[in-house]
Design a protein around this motif. Sequence first.
Motif, PDB file in Angstrom:
ATOM      1  N   THR A 168       0.836  -1.193   0.000  1.00 18.22           N
ATOM      2  CA  THR A 168       0.000   0.000   0.000  1.00 18.22           C
ATOM      3  C   THR A 168       0.874   1.248   0.000  1.00 18.22           C
ATOM      4  O   THR A 168       1.942   1.276   0.609  1.00 18.22           O
ATOM      5  CB  THR A 168      -0.917   0.043   1.232  1.00 18.22           C
ATOM      6  N   SER A 224      -4.480   7.044  -2.244  1.00 16.83           N
ATOM      7  CA  SER A 224      -4.078   5.752  -1.695  1.00 16.83           C
ATOM      8  C   SER A 224      -4.045   4.773  -2.851  1.00 16.83           C
ATOM      9  O   SER A 224      -4.951   4.764  -3.697  1.00 16.83           O
ATOM     10  CB  SER A 224      -5.048   5.285  -0.608  1.00 16.83           C
ATOM     11  N   ALA A 265      -3.042   0.653  -3.955  1.00 14.28           N
ATOM     12  CA  ALA A 265      -2.687  -0.713  -3.550  1.00 14.28           C
ATOM     13  C   ALA A 265      -2.097  -1.455  -4.737  1.00 14.28           C
ATOM     14  O   ALA A 265      -2.494  -1.253  -5.887  1.00 14.28           O
ATOM     15  CB  ALA A 265      -3.923  -1.442  -3.042  1.00 14.28           C
TER      16      ALA A 265
END
Lengths: 192, 162
Positions: free
Chosen positions: A138, A156, A158
Motif C-alpha cells: 500500500t 491511496s 494498492a
Amino acid sequence: MPIPLGILAAAGARQAAGATFELLESTVVGSGGQASVEFTNLTTKYATTYQHLQVRLVARTTRAVTEDGATRILLNGDSTLSNYRAHFLVGTGSTVVSYDAGNNPELGSFPGANAGANQFAPMVIDLLDPFETTKNKTMRLLAGSAGSVNSIRMHSTAWFNTNSVTTIAINATVGSWAQFSRFSLYGIKATA
Amino acid sequence: MSYIALATTTLGSAAGSVTFSSIPTSVNGVALRDLVLIFDGTLSSSSGNIRVQFNGDTSSSYTYVFMLGSGSGSGASGAGNFDGVLGGVVGASIRSAQIFQVMDYSATDKHKTVLNRSASQNDNVYAIVSRWPSNTAVNSIRVIVSGVNLASGTTISLYGVA
C-alpha cells in the motif's frame, strides 16, 4: 523572535531521534529529460535495514500540455494495471472531488511543457512495509501544484502482490520528466 | 543521516513572529534538500491563517491551492494569492498542529513549493500546496499570523532533510 542558524553549518546540528530516517538514493534529471526514474535492487540493498520507504520528488514533464496527468508509479516492473487500485481525494481550487480511480496507479497532475517557467510540483509518497511478503503493498501520497496547474491531492494506491518490492519506477508515460526534476528515496528503519 | 534538527523554539511569552535566519544549505558537509517546519500552538487572541514568508518577501506573490474538511459536508477547495505560504487556521481557542514541507529550498533552478498538512482543534483539517515564484534559495523563514501574536507556549521546529 529571530533565530539565526548560520553557525550550524560549521558546528553541526542535532540528528533527529535515532537516525531512523535516511537518504538512500537521489536522482536529478539531466538536460535530455528522462521518461522513467527507477530505484532498483531494493530488496537486496535495503530489506534487512528498513521497514518503510518514502519518495520525495519535485518534478515537471516535457509533454506539450499545461497539465500532465499521464504519470504512474509501478512496482517490480508490473505494468498490468489491473494489479493496482487507487482512490483519490483532490482539491481543484474550487471544489473537492473524491473518487475511485480504478486500476490506475496514477500519480496525479504535474506541470507540463506549456506550464509557466520554473513551476514544478512537489510530492511525498509513503510506501509501507515494502519488503513484507505476507501482505499486499500500500502507498499513500500527498502532492499538489499551484500556478498553471491547480490541485492539491491525496491518493491511496494498492498493489495486489505480496512479493518484496525490488523496483520502484516513476514514469512519465507520454513525455519525459523535465530537466531539474528531483527524485529522492528514503528509508525508515525498523529499529534505531 | 537525513533528518537533522536545525532549531526549536517554545515561546516563553507572546511574540509577533518567529524568524529562522541564515538557514544553512548543508550541515557537516551533508547537503540539505528539503526543510520541514512543524508548528504546534495557539494565538494570544482572535484567529487567522499561518503565513510562512521566505527571505523577507511579504508581497502577495505566493500562490496556493487548499482543500479542507470541516467535519460535515463534502469539504471545500480554493485557490489564490497570499502574502506568504498558506497554512491552516490557528486561534486563541484553536490549537493547531501543522507540518510544512519546503521542497528543494536551496535550488536555484525552480520555484519553491510547499506541502502543508494541518489539523486544528475546533476547526478544520487542511491539505495545502503553495508556490513562491522565485528561483532564489530560501535563507530565512518567518512564521506569522497577520496582526496577532503567537501565544506563549507555541512551539516551532525546523528540520533539514538531507
